[in-house]
Each structure stands twice: as C-alpha cells, then as structure tokens.
Write a protein that holds these residues in place. Structure first.
Motif, short mmCIF file in Angstrom:
data_model
loop_
_atom_site.label_atom_id
_atom_site.label_comp_id
_atom_site.label_asym_id
_atom_site.label_seq_id
_atom_site.Cartn_x
_atom_site.Cartn_y
_atom_site.Cartn_z
N UNK B 90 -44.11 44.12 -28.27
CA UNK B 90 -43.96 45.22 -29.23
C UNK B 90 -45.22 46.06 -29.09
N UNK B 91 -45.09 47.36 -29.14
CA UNK B 91 -46.27 48.22 -29.20
C UNK B 91 -46.15 49.07 -30.46
N UNK B 92 -47.26 49.19 -31.17
CA UNK B 92 -47.31 50.09 -32.32
C UNK B 92 -48.12 51.30 -31.90
N UNK B 93 -47.56 52.47 -32.10
CA UNK B 93 -48.16 53.73 -31.65
C UNK B 93 -48.49 54.62 -32.84
N UNK B 94 -49.59 55.38 -32.70
CA UNK B 94 -49.76 56.54 -33.56
C UNK B 94 -49.13 57.69 -32.79
N UNK B 95 -47.98 58.14 -33.24
CA UNK B 95 -47.21 59.12 -32.47
C UNK B 95 -47.95 60.46 -32.36
N UNK B 96 -48.78 60.74 -33.36
CA UNK B 96 -49.49 62.04 -33.36
C UNK B 96 -50.57 62.07 -32.29
N UNK B 97 -51.29 60.96 -32.12
CA UNK B 97 -52.39 60.92 -31.15
C UNK B 97 -51.99 60.23 -29.85
N UNK B 98 -50.81 59.65 -29.79
CA UNK B 98 -50.30 58.88 -28.64
C UNK B 98 -51.04 57.56 -28.43
N UNK B 99 -51.93 57.21 -29.34
CA UNK B 99 -52.71 55.99 -29.14
C UNK B 99 -51.93 54.75 -29.57
N UNK B 100 -52.21 53.64 -28.87
CA UNK B 100 -51.60 52.36 -29.23
C UNK B 100 -52.54 51.66 -30.20
N UNK B 101 -51.99 51.23 -31.32
CA UNK B 101 -52.84 50.50 -32.27
C UNK B 101 -52.64 48.99 -32.14
#
Lengths: 100, 380
Positions: B90-101
């Motif tokens: 599973x990957x959790x993303x900040x969609x606004x910054x494209x970063x993976x948290x």
C-alpha cells in the motif's frame, strides 16, 4: 436467472443417505418458499410503484443545481481551493510529508 | 414423514413458482419503463456538457508502485490517497505534492482493495488472504521498517474484493467477498457484527465484487456481484436484502452511489454502465458504448465514479479507455484514455476527491494520475 433445481439424492448409504438427502432437499425447499414470499411481496409493492418518468424531474433538478468543479458551466458558489491543483509549490515548512 | 420423492416433487413445484414470479416481476417492471434519463432530458431541452480539448488535464502522475495498481481511496479531508498494488504494497500519497508518506509492505501480496478510515489515521486492505488488514499510520515501524498490522478481520471464506469504512465511523467497516457475502465489522474488536447473504435467501448467488455505502443514509449500502445483480442492504437487517436490481447481463465489477444517495451507478463485464433508482428498483439509464468498427470484443467496465453533482460519470474500461459520460444526455463527452499524458494500460480504479475538484485514476501501467479542470469555468 433461474432458480437452481435440487440435486439428485446420493446413492449408497441406504437410510442414512436418504435422511441426509431429505434434510438437504427440505432446506432448499424452505429457501425457495421464502424466496417466493419475497417475490410476491415485491410484486405487491410494484403495483403501487410509479413509472420511471415520475422520478426523473427530481434527478435533473438535483444534478443541475449542485456546484461541480469539474464542469465547464456550473452553478456556484465556486471555491478557490478547487484550483489548488494548478497552484505553485506549497510552503514546505508547513508540509508534513517526507520522502521514503 | 414425506418421502424423498415427494420432497423432490414439492421442490420442483416451488422452483417453477419462483421462476414464474420472477418473470411476472420482470414484465411488470418493463411496463413501468415509460422513458429513460436520456429521452427525458432531451425532451426537456437540457444543455449538453461541452469540454474544450484542454479542459480536463492530468496534473499529477504518482509513480512508485512496481506492479499494477488495483485499488485507491481518498481521505474524506486533506488530499491523501491510499493505493494498493500487485507489488504487494500500500502506498499513501499526498496527492497535492505527489510525495509518498507511507509505503506498507503487506504480509499477503495478493491485495485487491484498500480504504482510508474517515479520520485519515488508518488504512484497510484485503485480498486473496480472505482477510481485511488494518494499519494505523501513526504506529511505529518495526526493525525492517514495516508498519505492523493493528487488526486482522478474519472470517470470510473467500477473497476480500472490496472494503469501505462506514462514513464518520472509524470503528465500522464493510467488506465484500468471493464467498458471496458482505460483512459489517467492528474494527476495534475484530468481530463480525452482521453477515449479509450466505445462508439467508435473498443473498447473492455468486462472488461479490464491489460495494458502496450511501453517504446520505449510512445504514444503507449496495453490493454488486458476478450473479449480475445489485442488492440493497440495511445494515440493521442482515436477514434479507431490501431489494434486488436486475438488468446487467454480466458480472458487476463496480457500484457507486449517486451523490444524492437516491440512485446508484454500476459498471459491468457486459460493457455497460447503468443507473438505478434505489427506492423503486427501476433501471433509469443504460450507458452503452458504440460497437467497435473492427468487431473486437466489447471492452468491460472495470470501475466507475460520479462527479460531485452527478452530472459526469467516469468509467474505466478494460481496453484503457476512460469515458466521461454526461449522465443526463447519455453521451460520451471526453475520453481521458486518449488525452495527452494519459495512462498506458487499463484503468482499474477511480475515485473523486471529497470536494470533487480532482479525479484520481489507477492503472495497470503502475501509476496513478490526478485529473482536474484547468479551463475557463463559467459560474451561473
């Protein structure tokens, strides 16, 4: 979809086999009778149900009255945050994300 | 005591009765289908949706999975997305910054579905392990850097195809399964609260592939199945489905409630999407593709989502198309699959952000993409 027919009762096993078969068929019969009751209820309900056209005015009004950021023409109110996807780099000091 | 032969005869009579009743229902319903959404809207002179070629654009590509993306879910607030992939993560993303948290390695790599908890603090996933795993995103990673499972929801006798938290309830989650049932779980105890289908009549008769909870009335949810029907359930009454919706001619891969909670959409292996009225059971509209000129097999619908007003229906297909349907006029107004910077493979999952400003698509090309409106918007 047609209702499934009952399977044939298994051979060998004599009385025990007959008993198991009887239980299984009785259980399936009960399910079918229950389903018939549900279907009869649904038919009764359908007798009192309006035609499709009666429901559509509400659908059209509801759909056209709600603000939608993905539509080129939309009722308001518009929200500034809708366009955040096209704004510049975010303030990294407030950004809590981190690279893995 | 009735003999086996007598019971079998009664069984045959009961079967014939059920089939007759089903046919009467089908005919009665047909008589009530005096129009559909398309004909009604056109007769009313509703204006069509018209996009310029650069109105809807791909504004982010989320790269990081090393396998096909199978499922995605947005948080109710913030801009986070969780995705599940064939790569077993599973990957959790900040969609606004494209970063993976977060990148969560799963015990069972055969994951099919994922979901965000309403408070955005936990994620759930399920698949061929027939269980639903819960991860708390705030928990400490172990020595290998992996997030531990905080709860396993076990009890299904088949794969978990879909999972969704009950809106505004961190502790309740519903799953759908290849064992033909849906289950309501208490996440804090791991216990099954209710089982929908299975032993009871009026349950699905084949694998259940998808579910959608009504955000306007969270006691109600719909499930879509390989038995080609959708069933409506009241979570307070597990013993029988409230209603069964017929019409599709193939497996139903995706169901989603319409934004107002009075209708729901479906996508199927028969290549169509449909809109049903929840209360009456009527099929309001069929959204059918034009047949392929080369007479190739009709692409199946893999996933659907509605825009926040319901005016747009997004539908991903097995051939990589992503049609944007005008739900009122039943016309395709855009194909995201042919736009610049689009996916290079089948779109397997779709979801709208909570404010409706962005669509996320997940694909077998291993990426997720965010789409938003960049054109001139006219407010009326």
């Amino acid at each position: 979809m047609q209702a499934g027919g009952g399977g044939a009762v298994g051979g060998g096993g004599g009385d025990a086999g007959d008993t198991r078969g009887r239980h299984r068929i009785r259980a399936e019969l009960k399910k079918l009778e229950q389903e018939a009751r549900f279907l009869e209820e649904e038919l009764e309900e359908l007798e009192k149900t309006d035609k499709v056209s009666a429901a559509l005015q509400e659908l059209v009004v509801t759909t056209e009255s709600k603000a939608d950021p993905l539509l080129p023409v939309t009722p308001g109110p518009a929200c500034q945050s809708w366009d955040r996807w096209f704004e510049g780099p975010q303030d990294l000091r407030r950004c809590k994300c981190w690279f893995l | 005591m009735a003999s086996v032969a007598e019971l079998k005869e009664n069984h045959a009579v009961a079967t014939a009765k059920v089939n007759t009743l089903r046919e009467r229902l089908r005919q009665r319903r047909q008589m009530l289908l005096d129009t559909d959404v398309e004909r009604y809207s056109k007769a009313q002179g509703r204006a069509p949706v018209s996009f310029n070629p650069t109105d809807l654009v791909c504004c982010r590509t989320l790269q990081g999975h090393s396998g096909k993306v199978y499922s995605l879910d947005w948080t109710p607030e913030k801009n986070w997305i969780v995705s599940a992939s064939q790569d077993g993560r599973l990957i959790v993303w900040n969609a606004l910054t494209s970063q993976k948290t977060h990148a969560i390695k799963l015990h069972c790599p055969w994951v099919m579905t994922c979901a965000f908890a309403p408070n955005g603090q936990s994620v759930a996933c399920g698949g061929l392990d027939s269980a639903c795993s819960i991860f708390n995103l705030n928990s400490q990673a172990d020595r290998d850097g992996n997030l531990p499972v905080s709860r396993m929801l076990t009890g299904h006798k088949g794969y978990v195809s879909s999972c969704q938290y009950v809106p505004d309830q961190e502790t309740r989650l519903i799953t759908s399964s290849g064992d033909q049932t849906c289950v309501l779980w208490d996440v804090t105890t791991g216990q099954r609260i209710s089982i929908f289908g299975g032993e009871f009549p009026s349950g699905h008769t084949a694998d259940v592939f998808s579910l959608s909870i009504n955000s306007s009335n969270t006691n109600m949810f719909v499930s879509g199945s390989c038995d080609a029907t959708v069933r409506l359930w009241d979570i307070r009454i597990a013993s029988r489905a409230v209603r069964t919706y017929h019409g599709h001619e193939g497996d139903i891969n995706s169901v989603k409630f319409f934004p107002d909670g009075q209708r729901f959409g479906t996508g199927s292996d028969d290549g169509t999407c449909r809109l049903f009225d929840m209360r009456t059971g009527h099929q309001l509209q069929v959204y059918s593709r034009e047949p392929d000129r080369n007479d190739n097999e009709l692409p199946t619908v893999t996933s659907i989502a509605f825009s926040i007003s319901g005016r747009l229906l997004f539908a991903g297909y097995s051939n990589g198309d992503c049609y944007v349907w005008d739900t009122l006029l039943a016309e395709v107004v855009l194909n995201l699959g042919t736009l610049q910077n689009s996916h290079e493979g089948r779109i397997s999952c779709l979801g709208l952000s909570s404010d409706g400003s962005a669509l996320c698509t997940g694909s077998w090309d291993k990426n997720l993409k965010i789409w938003a409106f960049s054109g001139h918007r006219k407010i009326v």
